[in-house]
Design a protein around this motif. Structure first.
Motif, PDB file in Angstrom:
ATOM      1  N   UNK A   1       0.863  -1.150  -0.162  1.00 42.49           N
ATOM      2  CA  UNK A   1       0.071   0.031  -0.039  1.00 42.49           C
ATOM      3  C   UNK A   1       0.942   1.295  -0.024  1.00 42.49           C
ATOM      4  N   UNK A   2       0.144   2.320  -0.480  1.00 44.07           N
ATOM      5  CA  UNK A   2       1.021   3.807  -0.291  1.00 44.07           C
ATOM      6  C   UNK A   2       0.066   4.591   0.481  1.00 44.07           C
ATOM      7  N   UNK A   3       0.795   5.349   1.561  1.00 44.21           N
ATOM      8  CA  UNK A   3      -0.372   6.147   2.395  1.00 44.21           C
ATOM      9  C   UNK A   3       0.168   7.630   2.103  1.00 44.21           C
ATOM     10  N   UNK A   4      -0.634   8.421   1.861  1.00 42.58           N
ATOM     11  CA  UNK A   4      -0.498   9.722   1.747  1.00 42.58           C
ATOM     12  C   UNK A   4      -0.476  10.525   3.077  1.00 42.58           C
ATOM     13  N   UNK A   5       0.991  10.798   3.701  1.00 43.37           N
ATOM     14  CA  UNK A   5       1.199  11.210   5.011  1.00 43.37           C
ATOM     15  C   UNK A   5       0.350  12.300   5.425  1.00 43.37           C
ATOM     16  N   UNK A   6       0.019  13.202   4.409  1.00 40.88           N
ATOM     17  CA  UNK A   6      -0.818  14.487   5.062  1.00 40.88           C
ATOM     18  C   UNK A   6      -2.183  14.086   5.240  1.00 40.88           C
ATOM     19  N   UNK A   7      -2.935  13.267   4.493  1.00 48.55           N
ATOM     20  CA  UNK A   7      -4.295  12.849   4.673  1.00 48.55           C
ATOM     21  C   UNK A   7      -4.532  11.536   5.234  1.00 48.55           C
ATOM     22  N   UNK A   8      -3.464  10.855   5.185  1.00 52.72           N
ATOM     23  CA  UNK A   8      -3.527   9.304   5.841  1.00 52.72           C
ATOM     24  C   UNK A   8      -4.361   8.635   4.909  1.00 52.72           C
ATOM     25  N   UNK A   9      -4.598   9.061   3.705  1.00 51.97           N
ATOM     26  CA  UNK A   9      -5.338   8.260   2.673  1.00 51.97           C
ATOM     27  C   UNK A   9      -4.436   6.902   2.354  1.00 51.97           C
ATOM     28  N   UNK A  10      -5.060   5.761   1.968  1.00 48.94           N
ATOM     29  CA  UNK A  10      -4.341   4.565   1.604  1.00 48.94           C
ATOM     30  C   UNK A  10      -4.661   4.467   0.119  1.00 48.94           C
ATOM     31  N   UNK A  11      -3.693   3.884  -0.585  1.00 48.64           N
ATOM     32  CA  UNK A  11      -3.698   3.332  -2.159  1.00 48.64           C
ATOM     33  C   UNK A  11      -3.244   1.886  -1.986  1.00 48.64           C
ATOM     34  N   UNK A  12      -4.059   0.898  -2.505  1.00 48.09           N
ATOM     35  CA  UNK A  12      -3.569  -0.347  -2.547  1.00 48.09           C
ATOM     36  C   UNK A  12      -2.798  -0.411  -3.796  1.00 48.09           C
ATOM     37  N   UNK A  13      -1.524  -0.805  -3.993  1.00 49.05           N
ATOM     38  CA  UNK A  13      -0.935  -1.068  -5.083  1.00 49.05           C
ATOM     39  C   UNK A  13      -0.805  -2.418  -5.811  1.00 49.05           C
ATOM     40  N   UNK A  14      -0.550  -3.319  -4.955  1.00 52.86           N
ATOM     41  CA  UNK A  14      -0.641  -5.026  -5.295  1.00 52.86           C
ATOM     42  C   UNK A  14      -2.071  -5.617  -5.149  1.00 52.86           C
ATOM     43  N   UNK A  15      -2.462  -6.564  -5.981  1.00 57.78           N
ATOM     44  CA  UNK A  15      -3.465  -7.351  -5.714  1.00 57.78           C
ATOM     45  C   UNK A  15      -3.471  -8.731  -6.200  1.00 57.78           C
ATOM     46  N   UNK A  16      -2.898  -9.617  -5.377  1.00 57.42           N
ATOM     47  CA  UNK A  16      -2.537 -10.778  -5.622  1.00 57.42           C
ATOM     48  C   UNK A  16      -2.658 -11.659  -4.367  1.00 57.42           C
ATOM     49  N   UNK A  17      -2.935 -13.217  -4.304  1.00 59.64           N
ATOM     50  CA  UNK A  17      -2.979 -13.993  -3.384  1.00 59.64           C
ATOM     51  C   UNK A  17      -1.776 -14.217  -2.624  1.00 59.64           C
ATOM     52  N   UNK A  18      -0.623 -14.157  -3.355  1.00 61.47           N
ATOM     53  CA  UNK A  18       0.581 -14.343  -2.885  1.00 61.47           C
ATOM     54  C   UNK A  18       1.032 -13.243  -1.980  1.00 61.47           C
TER      55      UNK A  18
END
Length: 421
Positions: free
Chosen positions: A259-276
């Motif tokens: 994931x990537x977190x915006x440190x100002x807003x604390x919003x999360x963005x999921x980067x990878x999508x895999x069962x591994x």
């Protein structure tokens, strides 16, 4: 308390040393002259020589073979230094007065008998090593054309056990392990320390609340803030190049993902999508690319992906285990933990990303946690000797391998700082 320094390259063109040379370049770093008040304990020239040696590009002349210290350029007898096979000569003088030290230094090309660099730096006795690292950085940049990394800092974690308790400590030290100070002490594990791009903050994982959580701490004040409190894994924080985002590993959705977190807003963005399992993110310099470790091919290998989606690209193919990716400053070399087919030991290796060829850099086994100097000239990794965790420094060209003097305890998780202003 600020170290001041000024250096000026001379009009004579230096011989630029490149990593393509067959051997390290001989350089004489002469013990500095001094005058004035009592000087602090330490050997300025030895610190400078060790710095240059650690880069793997220079071979300092043994001081037992040196001739007497020249006071200034007019006293240099170049043929004597040529007889010692020195290609470069670094001399200097220390003046101590009123609690301040002023160091003057000069660098010469022995074969052309020309001055390449002159400068001075001022500071207190407590900044003695800072001044030595500054001079080494100036000499390195003059001779190689690349910025030196000797004034940078190192993070690492130690673990010690007793019959009554466990103690974990997060240390900050000079890049070579000297002057270590404790940033955090806990009875619970501390993992994955990482510097912010400006070197003013560190992120790490702490188990002090009985489960992994990510904290960001101010280096100077010690003030800190908990950043994550998700169920499951909260691991492997890594600041983006601009310091505004934090890549991290969370298992909030079931299995470990990047994931990537915006440190100002604390919003999360999921980067990878895999069962591994996807873990150990490392940023590319563009702030839009992440390298990471995944076992989606069956065994741990390193992949590259953009933040805006798309199928991750596999980067490593040689060996049955490649993990914990780090990039050199020019992003041409990928450093990793590597295991070859048919072997059980783990080594530190470097892969040329353009050609794909891979070199083994470490000679020990059970090697882990590589971290690369901001100029890409050296790396430090954790390994084990006689059952104890220790840190080793290796030049990226493989010529130098030296253990680092560090605090007592089982040492692990080294992390190199960026360049510090």
């Amino acid at each position: 308390m600020t170290l001041t320094g000024m250096a000026q390259a001379q009009s004579a063109e230096p011989l630029i040393i490149t990593r393509g040379t067959d051997r390290a370049t001989p350089i004489a770093v002469v013990p500095f002259g001094w005058q004035g008040d009592d000087l602090p304990t330490g050997d300025l020239a030895q610190i400078i020589a060790s710095d240059l040696y650690n880069s793997g590009l220079f071979a300092p002349i043994d001081r037992q073979n040196m001739i007497s210290q020249p006071a200034h350029a007019s006293e240099i007898i170049y043929r004597d230094w040529q007889a010692l096979s020195a290609q470069y000569l670094l001399i200097g003088n220390i003046v101590a007065s009123g609690g301040q030290l002023e160091v003057q230094f000069s660098l010469y090309n022995v074969s052309t008998e020309q001055q390449l660099l002159s400068g001075r730096t001022r500071g207190t006795a407590a900044q003695f090593r800072d001044m030595a690292h500054y001079i080494a950085d100036e000499a390195y940049q003059n001779l190689t054309g690349s910025k030196g990394a000797f004034s940078t800092r190192l993070l690492y974690v130690t673990a010690s056990q007793s019959e009554s308790s466990n103690r974990y400590r997060l240390y900050r030290a000079d890049y070579d392990g000297a002057r270590a100070t404790v940033l955090l002490e806990s009875s619970e594990p501390i993992l994955s320390p990482r510097y912010s791009p400006d070197g003013q903050q560190v992120a790490y994982v702490s188990f002090e609340r009985r489960r992994p959580r990510i904290f960001i701490q101010q280096v100077v004040s010690g003030q800190r803030e908990q950043i994550t409190d998700f169920e499951g894994l909260n691991n492997a924080p890594a600041f983006s190049p601009d310091g505004n985002q934090l890549a991290l590993v969370l298992s909030r959705d079931g299995n470990p993902e990047i994931y990537v977190m915006n440190l100002a807003s604390r919003a999360l963005q999921r980067v990878t999508h895999h069962f591994a399992i996807d873990t150990e993110p490392f940023w590319g310099s563009d702030g839009k690319t992440l390298y990471f470790t995944s076992d989606r091919s069956g065994k741990p290998q390193i992949y590259r992906t953009g933040l805006n989606g798309g199928e991750p690209q596999r980067v490593t193919f040689e060996g049955n285990y490649n993990a914990n990716p780090k990039l050199s400053a020019d992003e041409k070399t990928l450093v990793m933990v590597h295991r070859q087919e048919g072997y059980t030991g783990f080594k530190i290796a470097a892969q040329d990303l353009a050609r794909g060829n891979l070199r083994i850099l470490s000679q020990t086994s059970l090697d882990d946690s590589p971290t690369v100097a901001p100029n890409g000239s050296m790396l430090i990794y954790a390994t084990r000797e006689q059952g104890q965790g220790v840190l080793m420094l290796v030049s990226i060209n493989g010529r130098v391998r030296v253990p680092l003097p560090v605090a007592t305890g089982d040492v692990r998780e080294p992390s190199w700082s960026p360049w510090l202003n």
